[in-house]
Design a protein around this motif. Structure first.
Motif, PDB file in Angstrom:
ATOM      1  N   THR A  50       0.832  -1.205   0.000  1.00  0.00           N
ATOM      2  CA  THR A  50       0.000   0.000   0.000  1.00  0.00           C
ATOM      3  C   THR A  50       0.863   1.250   0.000  1.00  0.00           C
ATOM      4  N   THR A  51       2.023   1.174   0.653  1.00  0.00           N
ATOM      5  CA  THR A  51       2.911   2.324   0.721  1.00  0.00           C
ATOM      6  C   THR A  51       3.382   2.759  -0.660  1.00  0.00           C
ATOM      7  N   THR A  52       3.593   1.807  -1.555  1.00  0.00           N
ATOM      8  CA  THR A  52       4.018   2.143  -2.914  1.00  0.00           C
ATOM      9  C   THR A  52       3.000   3.052  -3.583  1.00  0.00           C
ATOM     10  N   PHE A  53       1.726   2.687  -3.475  1.00  0.00           N
ATOM     11  CA  PHE A  53       0.675   3.501  -4.088  1.00  0.00           C
ATOM     12  C   PHE A  53       0.583   4.879  -3.437  1.00  0.00           C
ATOM     13  N   LEU A  54       0.747   4.937  -2.124  1.00  0.00           N
ATOM     14  CA  LEU A  54       0.669   6.214  -1.429  1.00  0.00           C
ATOM     15  C   LEU A  54       1.839   7.119  -1.797  1.00  0.00           C
ATOM     16  N   VAL A  55       3.047   6.562  -1.871  1.00  0.00           N
ATOM     17  CA  VAL A  55       4.208   7.386  -2.225  1.00  0.00           C
ATOM     18  C   VAL A  55       4.058   7.941  -3.640  1.00  0.00           C
ATOM     19  N   VAL A  56       3.582   7.120  -4.567  1.00  0.00           N
ATOM     20  CA  VAL A  56       3.322   7.609  -5.928  1.00  0.00           C
ATOM     21  C   VAL A  56       2.279   8.725  -5.903  1.00  0.00           C
ATOM     22  N   SER A  57       1.249   8.558  -5.069  1.00  0.00           N
ATOM     23  CA  SER A  57       0.222   9.587  -4.935  1.00  0.00           C
ATOM     24  C   SER A  57       0.808  10.882  -4.373  1.00  0.00           C
ATOM     25  N   PHE A  58       1.652  10.766  -3.344  1.00  0.00           N
ATOM     26  CA  PHE A  58       2.271  11.960  -2.750  1.00  0.00           C
ATOM     27  C   PHE A  58       3.201  12.657  -3.745  1.00  0.00           C
ATOM     28  N   LEU A  59       3.997  11.876  -4.472  1.00  0.00           N
ATOM     29  CA  LEU A  59       4.910  12.455  -5.454  1.00  0.00           C
ATOM     30  C   LEU A  59       4.150  13.181  -6.558  1.00  0.00           C
ATOM     31  N   ALA A  60       3.098  12.542  -7.068  1.00  0.00           N
ATOM     32  CA  ALA A  60       2.299  13.169  -8.119  1.00  0.00           C
ATOM     33  C   ALA A  60       1.627  14.437  -7.608  1.00  0.00           C
TER      34      ALA A  60
END
Length: 319
Positions: A50-60
């Motif tokens: 889940t962290t992978t998706f969240l980090v991508v969301s934060f970066l975007a």
């Protein structure tokens, strides 16, 4: 109604837009930066898919804030809009701005889907998304956003409006309608349906205690619940705002009506853009565990996150 009141409303909308955007830009850059550092380098959090998706969301979201806010702030404070000076900036802003917004929102939706799978009683569901698969899914979402928004690179351009001012917009009516409706579908309707369905399913799983989650998975689930509510509110607000101006743009309006709409729109835009900056503050507000973890990193520099629940797994837990 006197013209002075209309001037006052227009001035008020400019003030709200300028200083509100500046405040949210600063808050957003800080919040997303802390989230990226915490979820990327913390040795317990960064083990979860889940962290992978969240980090991508934060970066975007971080990139989106820069692309959208910086030209606007330069225009407000310097009195010169870079988008109306350089055609390439006009195209890039309206290409990468929507792309990063879509990736940011869809990244969060993927995090919710994964948390639903992790709360399932079926082992094969809980093992469905691995770290490697999460990377591939994120790349797929980025590619799909790029494909949908590619027309913006060609159709956004400079043109002279009725007030003899150069603006950055779409001239082609077909491309303009495509841009509006693809935004509503991809940025609004798909995330709203996804978040509504999978957050409800996740909540039902948690309520029924179908599976005992790992402590960090429990913490992650609790962190996401508050953000779900805020994202749904801001996304629905975006739909209402977009639909209203879409279906009233050709109506005849008085100067007072336009001024009132400008004030309402300025406030609405600030609320809508909170989708891409408020996650950190929602986590801080809703989760005691997150606040403790943040405090440990900042003040104590400890490498372990405090557990979401006691290891004895008492019936009631505080967040």
């Amino acid at each position: 109604m006197s013209s002075s009141y209309v001037i006052y409303l227009n001035s008020l909308s400019q003030t709200i837009s300028t200083y509100g955007s500046l405040a949210l830009f600063v808050l957003g850059i800080f919040g997303n930066f802390v989230n990226i550092i915490l979820f990327t380098f913390h040795r317990q959090l960064n083990k979860l898919p889940t962290t992978t998706f969240l980090v991508v969301s934060f970066l975007a979201s971080q990139v989106n804030l820069c692309i959208v806010s910086i030209p606007q702030l330069l225009s407000r404070f310097a009195g010169s809009d870079p988008l109306t000076k350089y055609p390439i900036l006009c195209k890039l802003r309206w290409f990468f701005g929507p792309v990063t917004a879509i990736v940011g929102l869809h990244g969060f939706c993927l995090a919710i889907i994964n948390q639903y799978l992790l709360t399932s009683k079926h082992i094969r569901y809980r093992q469905l998304i691995t770290r490697n698969r999460s990377y591939f899914i994120c790349l797929t979402v980025i590619f799909y956003a790029l494909v949908f928004l590619t027309p913006n690179l060609f159709y956004f351009t400079h043109w002279i409006n009725s007030s003899n001012k150069t603006i950055c917009d779409i001239i082609n009516p077909i491309a303009a309608n495509y841009n509006v409706y693809i935004g509503l579908v991809v940025y609004c309707f798909i995330p709203i349906l996804t978040l509504s369905i999978f957050s409800l399913l996740m909540w039902l799983n948690v309520r029924r205690i179908l599976v005992r989650q790992h402590e960090m998975e429990q913490t992650m689930t609790r962190l996401l619940i508050g953000q779900i509510i805020m994202v749904l509110l801001t996304t629905v607000a975006f739909v209402i705002h977009r639909m209203y101006f879409l279906y009233t743009k050709n109506l005849s309006k008085s100067s007072l009506q336009l001024a009132e709409e400008n004030v309402i729109s300025a406030v609405a835009v600030l609320f809508i853009t909170s989708t891409h900056w408020m996650s950190f503050y929602v986590y801080v507000f809703t989760s005691k565990t997150f606040r403790h973890n943040l405090s440990d990193i900042i003040f104590r520099q400890q490498g372990q996150i405090r557990p979401a629940v006691a290891k004895t797994r008492t019936p009631a837990h505080k967040t």
